[in-house]
Design an enzyme around this catalytic site. Structure first.
Site, PDB file in Angstrom:
ATOM      1  N   ARG A  34       0.818  -1.217   0.000  1.00  0.00           N
ATOM      2  CA  ARG A  34       0.000   0.000   0.000  1.00  0.00           C
ATOM      3  C   ARG A  34       0.851   1.266   0.000  1.00  0.00           C
ATOM      4  NH1 ARG A  34      -4.697  -2.098   4.089  1.00  0.00           N
ATOM      5  NH2 ARG A  34      -6.008  -2.977   2.462  1.00  0.00           N
ATOM      6  N   LYS A  84     -19.396 -17.018   2.352  1.00  0.00           N
ATOM      7  CA  LYS A  84     -20.832 -16.876   2.615  1.00  0.00           C
ATOM      8  C   LYS A  84     -21.603 -16.183   1.509  1.00  0.00           C
ATOM      9  CE  LYS A  84     -20.599 -16.829   7.600  1.00  0.00           C
ATOM     10  NZ  LYS A  84     -20.611 -15.984   8.778  1.00  0.00           N
ATOM     11  N   GLY A 132      -9.716  -8.620  -0.874  1.00  0.00           N
ATOM     12  CA  GLY A 132      -8.674  -9.229  -0.066  1.00  0.00           C
ATOM     13  C   GLY A 132      -8.157 -10.595  -0.464  1.00  0.00           C
ATOM     14  N   GLY A 148     -13.293  -3.754   0.364  1.00  0.00           N
ATOM     15  CA  GLY A 148     -14.683  -3.313   0.506  1.00  0.00           C
ATOM     16  C   GLY A 148     -15.060  -2.257  -0.525  1.00  0.00           C
TER      17      GLY A 148
HETATM   18  P1  AMP Z   1     -14.666 -14.127   1.954  1.00  0.00           P
HETATM   19  O1  AMP Z   1     -13.955 -13.422   3.074  1.00  0.00           O
HETATM   20  O2  AMP Z   1     -16.138 -14.218   2.102  1.00  0.00           O
HETATM   21  O3  AMP Z   1     -14.219 -13.649   0.594  1.00  0.00           O
HETATM   22  O4  AMP Z   1     -14.211 -15.624   2.051  1.00  0.00           O
HETATM   23  C1  AMP Z   1     -12.879 -16.031   2.020  1.00  0.00           C
HETATM   24  C2  AMP Z   1     -12.750 -17.176   2.933  1.00  0.00           C
HETATM   25  O5  AMP Z   1     -13.599 -18.208   2.499  1.00  0.00           O
HETATM   26  C3  AMP Z   1     -11.357 -17.743   2.989  1.00  0.00           C
HETATM   27  O6  AMP Z   1     -10.840 -17.529   4.269  1.00  0.00           O
HETATM   28  C4  AMP Z   1     -11.574 -19.220   2.718  1.00  0.00           C
HETATM   29  O7  AMP Z   1     -10.851 -20.040   3.590  1.00  0.00           O
HETATM   30  C5  AMP Z   1     -13.059 -19.409   2.951  1.00  0.00           C
HETATM   31  N1  AMP Z   1     -13.571 -20.548   2.213  1.00  0.00           N
HETATM   32  C6  AMP Z   1     -13.511 -20.763   0.902  1.00  0.00           C
HETATM   33  N2  AMP Z   1     -14.029 -21.969   0.596  1.00  0.00           N
HETATM   34  C7  AMP Z   1     -14.410 -22.544   1.743  1.00  0.00           C
HETATM   35  C8  AMP Z   1     -14.986 -23.796   2.076  1.00  0.00           C
HETATM   36  N3  AMP Z   1     -15.257 -24.690   1.137  1.00  0.00           N
HETATM   37  N4  AMP Z   1     -15.229 -24.061   3.369  1.00  0.00           N
HETATM   38  C9  AMP Z   1     -14.937 -23.137   4.313  1.00  0.00           C
HETATM   39  N5  AMP Z   1     -14.397 -21.927   4.054  1.00  0.00           N
HETATM   40  C10 AMP Z   1     -14.127 -21.641   2.793  1.00  0.00           C
END
Ligand code: AMP
Length: 420
Positions: free
Chosen positions: A35, A221, A377, A400
Site C-alpha cells: 500500500r 458466505k 482481499g 470493501g
Molecule cells: P470471503 O472473506 O467471504 O471472501 O471468504 C474467504 C474465505 O472463504 C477464505 O478464508 C476461505 O478459507 C473461505 N472458504 C472458501 N471456501 C471454503 C470452504 N469450502 N469451506 C470453508 N471456508 C471456505
C-alpha cells in the site's frame, strides 16, 4: 475534472489522503508494504514538481491515540522509499502541526499522525456506554458531527490542493476521504495516480465491457456477497459461484453436502438467485465435484467426490479436478473477467489447487487479450501467493471499496471529486 498529471504542484502544499493501513508485526516491522509503494507515484510527482505533500492516513481501528497504531512506525520506511527525509507531525491537528505545515518548504513532505486517533475522522462517537439510551447515542452523534466539521476544516486549511489516493477507503464518507473535498474548488482537487487507475479499472468492468464477461465469486458466505451477485446478474454472461458458497447452492438444490459450510437460512435465496439468473440468461456455473476432507484441517484425509454427494463426516474444502476444468474452459473463452474470492480454503496448502487453477486460467485468458480485474482481499492474496499478479490486467488494492463499486453503489470518495 482536474488530473494529477496536469496539475503543477510547484510552491503548493497538497493534502494527500493515502491508505497506509499496512500490516505490522509485534515489533512494528511492516510485513507488506504494497500500500505504501502504491502511493509513491503520486507523492513523488508532487515532490518532483516542487510541491509539499502533507500525507494523511489511517492505520488500524484505534479507539483513540495509541502507540500501537502510530504512523511513526512507518516513517523510516516511507522516507527510504521516497528517498527523502519525511517529517512527522505527532498529532494530525493542533498548533504545533499548523506550525510544521507552515514551515514546510517546497519539495519537503510531512506525514501526519493517524487521522483515526480522532473520532472526528470517521464521524462516529466513541466511548459510549453499552447501555447508552437512544437519546444519548443521538446526542453523542450530533456532537461528533459538529466537531467533525472543524476537524475537516483544519485539515483542509493546511493545503492549496487535495489529492485522494486512498481507494481502500473510498467507500467511506470520512473527513479526509470525502468531506474535505468540499473545501477545495474543482481545479484544486483530484485523484492520485493509484485512485485514477482503480476508478478506470472499475469503469472498464462496469461500463466498457468486452464480452463474454465472466465473474468468479468465491468466499465463504452467500450473505456477504448477495448484493454484488445480484448486481452482476445484470452485467455478466457467466457467473461462477464458488468457494464455501457452493454448498448452500448444492443443498438448496437437494444435494448432500456432509459437513460442508452452509447457510441454512439462505437456501431459498440461493434458489431465487438461480431463477433470476435463468430469467436474465446468465450462465451460472457451479462446481460438479469437490475436494473433501474429514476435518477442517490441512492434514485431514482427502478425497474427491461429486459435489451433490458428499458423505457425512466429510466437508468440501476446495473444488475437484472436474470443476477446475469446467471453470477454466469458461474463463479461457472470456474477454472480461472479474475475480473475487478463492475456490476453497486456500490458507491450507492442500486446498489451494482450485484457486491456483482459476488464477492460471485468468492469466491465460489475459495473455489472449482479455481484461482481468482481481480484487477483494483474499483473491489478491491468492494471486500474490501463486506469483500470478503480473499476469492479470489489474489487481485492485480496495477490498470493501471495490465490492461496493461493483455492487453499483456511489463511493463518497470518488463522488466528492467527480461530482463536486
Ligand atoms: P470471503 O472473506 O467471504 O471472501 O471468504 C474467504 C474465505 O472463504 C477464505 O478464508 C476461505 O478459507 C473461505 N472458504 C472458501 N471456501 C471454503 C470452504 N469450502 N469451506 C470453508 N471456508 C471456505
Amino acid at each position: 475534472m482536474q488530473t494529477i498529471e496536469k496539475y503543477n504542484f510547484a510552491g503548493k502544499k497538497a493534502f494527500v489522503r493515502v491508505d497506509f493501513n499496512v500490516p505490522l508485526d509485534e515489533n512494528f516491522n511492516i510485513t507488506d508494504d504494497t500500500r505504501i509503494r502504491a502511493a509513491l507515484p503520486t507523492l513523488k510527482k508532487i515532490i518532483a514538481d516542487g510541491g509539499s505533500p502533507i500525507i494523511g492516513s489511517h492505520l488500524g481501528r484505534p479507539k483513540g491515540a495509541t502507540d500501537k497504531y502510530s504512523l511513526k512506525h512507518i516513517l523510516a520506511h516511507l522516507s527510504k522509499l521516497l528517498e527523502t527525509n519525511v517529517q512527522f507531525a505527532p498529532d494530525c491537528i493542533g498548533e504545533a502541526t499548523a506550525a510544521q505545515v507552515a514551515a514546510l518548504k517546497p519539495g519537503e513532505a510531512l506525514l501526519l499522525e493517524n487521522l483515526r486517533f480522532y473520532a472526528e475522522e470517521e464521524g462516529k462517537p466513541r466511548g459510549l456506554a453499552d447501555d447508552a439510551s437512544d437519546d444519548e447515542k443521538k446526542a453523542a452523534k450530533k456532537t461528533v458531527k459538529e466537531s467533525q466539521q472543524t476537524f475537516t476544516q483544519t485539515l483542509a486549511s493546511y493545503a492549496d490542493a487535495y489529492v485522494n489516493d486512498a481507494f481502500g477507503t473510498a467507500h467511506r464518507a470520512h473527513a479526509s476521504t470525502a468531506l474535505i473535498a468540499a473545501y477545495f474548488d474543482t481545479d484544486n482537487k483530484m485523484f492520485g495516480y493509484l485512485m485514477e487507475k482503480e476508478v478506470q479499472a472499475v469503469e472498464k468492468i462496469l461500463t466498457n465491457i468486452n464480452r463474454p464477461f465472466t465473474a468468479i465469486m468465491g468466499g465463504s458466505k452467500v450473505s456477504s456477497k448477495i448484493e454484488i451477485i445480484e448486481n452482476l446478474l445484470d452485467k455478466v454472461d457467466n457467473l461462477i459461484i464458488t468457494g464455501g458458497m457452493t454448498y448452500t447452492f448444492t443443498k438448496a438444490q437437494g444435494g448432500r453436502i456432509g459437513g460442508s459450510i452452509c447457510e441454512d437460512d439462505k437456501l431459498d435465496l440461493a434458489l431465487e438467485l438461480l431463477k433470476k439468473a435463468k430469467d436474465k440468461g446468465v450462465n451460472i456455473v457451479l462446481a460438479i465435484d469437490a475436494k473433501v476432507a474429514d476435518s477442517f484441517s490441512n492434514d485431514a484425509q482427502i478425497g474427491i467426490c461429486r459435489v451433490h454427494d458428499i458423505p457425512d463426516g466429510w466437508e468440501g474444502l476446495d473444488i475437484g479436478p472436474g470443476t477446475e476444468e469446467l471453470y477454466a474452459d469458461v474463463i479461457r473463452q472470456s474477454k472480461t473477467i472479474l475475480w473475487n474470492g478463492p475456490t476453497g480454503v486456500f490458507e491450507f496448502e492442500n486446498f489451494t489447487h482450485g484457486s491456483r487453477a482459476v488464477g492460471e486460467a485468468i492469466v491465460e485468458a489475459t495473455r489472449n487479450g482479455a481484461f482481468s480485474l482481481v480484487g477483494g482481499g483474499d483473491s489478491v492474496a491468492c494471486v500474490n501467493k501463486f506469483g500470478l499478479a503480473s499476469g492479470v490486467s489489474y489487481v485492485s488494492t480496495g477490498g470493501g471499496a471495490l465490492l461496493e463499486a461493483i455492487e453499483g453503489k456511489t463511493l463518497p470518495g470518488i463522488a466528492a471529486i467527480q461530482n463536486p
